[in-house]
Write an enzyme that holds these catalytic residues in place. Structure first.
Site, PDB file in Angstrom:
ATOM      1  CD  GLN A  91      -2.247  -0.303   1.011  1.00 39.78           C
ATOM      2  OE1 GLN A  91      -2.936  -0.965   1.777  1.00 39.78           O
ATOM      3  NE2 GLN A  91      -1.385  -0.869   0.182  1.00 39.78           N
ATOM      4  CG  ASP A 142       1.511  -3.877   6.495  1.00 38.06           C
ATOM      5  OD1 ASP A 142       0.980  -4.860   5.957  1.00 38.06           O
ATOM      6  OD2 ASP A 142       1.385  -2.711   6.100  1.00 38.06           O
ATOM      7  CE  LYS A 175      -3.915  -4.605   2.346  1.00 34.43           C
ATOM      8  NZ  LYS A 175      -2.765  -3.706   2.354  1.00 34.43           N
TER       9      LYS A 175
END
Ligand code: NAD
Length: 295
Positions: free
Chosen positions: A97, A120, A53
Site C-alpha cells: 500500500q 497494482d 481490499k
C-alpha cells in the site's frame, strides 16, 4: 436528453461478481487465488483502503493475507519480505500500500515485486507491456474507467479522450490504455497537466473527459463540451461541519455545475472509487490464472 449518471457501485458489483465466478472456477481446479496486502505505518486512509481490499477478497472467494509493519521498519526488511512473497507459490498477488514512509524508496520497492504478482500494475515491466499492447497486469483505477464507460452503453472507439493529470498511477496508464486498439479504447488521446497552456481549449474538445488532478471541483461547466462523458477520478476531503466526520468527499469535477452540460458523468462518491477495488479482484484472479497457467 437527461444526463446519464454512471453508477460505479452497480458496475463494480457486476465486476466483483464476475471475479467471484472466475475465482470459484480456479478453486474447482485446485487453486485459490491469494492476495497479500502489505501495510507500513498508521496512515488512516491507507488503513481504510487496505481494510476494504481485504473485505472485498473475502466476498470474492480470494484468500487474503494482511501483513502490517511499524512506520520505522527498514527498507531492507520490507525487501526481504517481498522476496519471500515472490518465492511463495501459494501467493499470486502482492500489493504494497502506497504511500510508504519517507525513508523508503517507493520505486525500488515497486520494482522488487515479481511483475507476474504485481496486481497494482506499477512495475516498469508491466508499464512497458501496457504501452506496447502486450497483455499484462494494468493499474486498477484507470483499467476500471473504460469498463464503466462501455458497460454504460457509451461507444469509445474513435472518440477524442482528454485526460487531465499525468501521474504514474492514473494519468499516464490511462493514456496508454485509451490509445490501444479494441472496443474499450481506440481513442484519440490528449493528455493535459500542470504545464498545459489554455487547458479549457483542450478540455472543450473532449468527447470523453477524465479528470485526475487532485484539486476539489476544479472542472467547471465552461470547460466541458455539451454531451461529453465526464469521468471524475478525484477523491478530495473538504471541510464540512454539518457531517459527523467534519468533512465530505468531493471529486475533481464540480458535479452540480457540470452535470447539466454533460451527456454522462460519474458521481463522487459512488463513481470511479468502487471500481478500483473491483479491478483489484479481477487482477488477482488474472495473476493466479497466469501464474498457474490455468484458464
Ligand atoms: P497526482 O497529484 O499524482 O497528479 C495530479 C496531476 O494533475 C499531475 O500530473 C498534474 O500535472 C495535474 N495537475 C495538477 N494541477 C493541474 C492544473 N491546474 N491543471 C492541469 N493539470 C493539473 O494525483 P493522482 O495520484 O493522479 O490522483 C489524482 C486524483 O485522483 C486525486 O484526487 C486522488 O485522490 C484521486 N485518485 C482516486 C483513485 C480512485 O480509486 N478513485 C485512485 C487514485 C487517485
Amino acid at each position: 436528453m437527461a444526463t446519464k449518471i454512471i453508477d460505479g457501485k452497480k458496475i463494480a458489483a457486476e465486476i466483483r461478481s464476475e471475479a467471484k465466478d472466475e475465482a470459484s472456477e480456479l478453486i474447482s481446479k485446485g487453486v485459490q487465488p491469494c492476495l497479500v496486502v502489505v501495510l507500513v505505518g498508521e496512515d488512516p486512509a491507507s488503513k481504510a483502503y487496505v481494510g476494504s481490499k481485504v473485505k472485498a477478497c473475502t466476498e470474492t472467494g480470494i484468500k487474503s493475507i494482511k501483513i502490517t509493519h511499524a512506520a520505522d521498519v527498514s527498507e531492507a526488511a520490507l525487501m526481504q519480505e517481498i522476496d519471500r512473497l515472490n518465492a511463495d507459490e501459494s501467493v499470486h498477488g502482492i500489493l504494497v500500500q502506497l504511500p510508504l514512509p519517507k525513508h523508503m524508496d517507493e520505486d525500488a520497492v515497486t520494482e522488487r515485486i515479481d511483475p507476474s504478482k504485481d496486481v497494482d500494475g506499477f512495475h516498469p515491466e508491466n508499464v512497458g507491456k501496457l504501452s506496447i499492447g502486450i497483455d499484462c497486469l494494468t493499474p486498477c483505477t484507470p483499467t476500471g474507467i473504460p469498463e464503466m464507460i462501455v458497460r454504460s452503453g457509451i461507444e469509445m472507439s474513435g472518440k477524442h479522450a482528454v485526460v487531465i493529470g499525468r501521474s504514474n498511477i492514473v494519468g499516464k496508464p490511462m493514456m496508454s490504455l485509451l490509445v490501444q486498439k479494441g472496443n474499450k479504447a481506440n481513442c484519440t488521446v490528449t493528455c493535459c497537466h500542470s504545464g498545459t497552456k489554455d487547458l479549457s481549449y483542450h478540455t472543450q474538445q473532449a468527447d470523453i473527459l477524465i479528470a485526475a488532478i487532485g484539486v476539489p471541483e476544479f472542472v467547471k461547466a465552461n470547460m466541458v463540451k455539451p454531451g461529453a462523458t465526464v469521468i471524475d477520478v478525484g477523491i478530495n476531503r473538504v471541510e464540512d461541519t454539518s457531517k459527523a466526520k467534519g468533512y465530505k468527499l468531493v471529486g475533481d469535477v464540480d458535479f452540480a455545475d457540470v452535470e447539466p452540460v454533460a451527456g454522462a458523468i460519474t458521481p463522487v462518491p459512488g463513481g470511479v472509487g468502487p471500481m478500483t477495488v473491483a479491478m483489484l479482484m479481477k487482477n488477482t484472479v488474472k495473476a493466479a490464472r497466469m501464474i498457474t497457467a490455468l484458464s
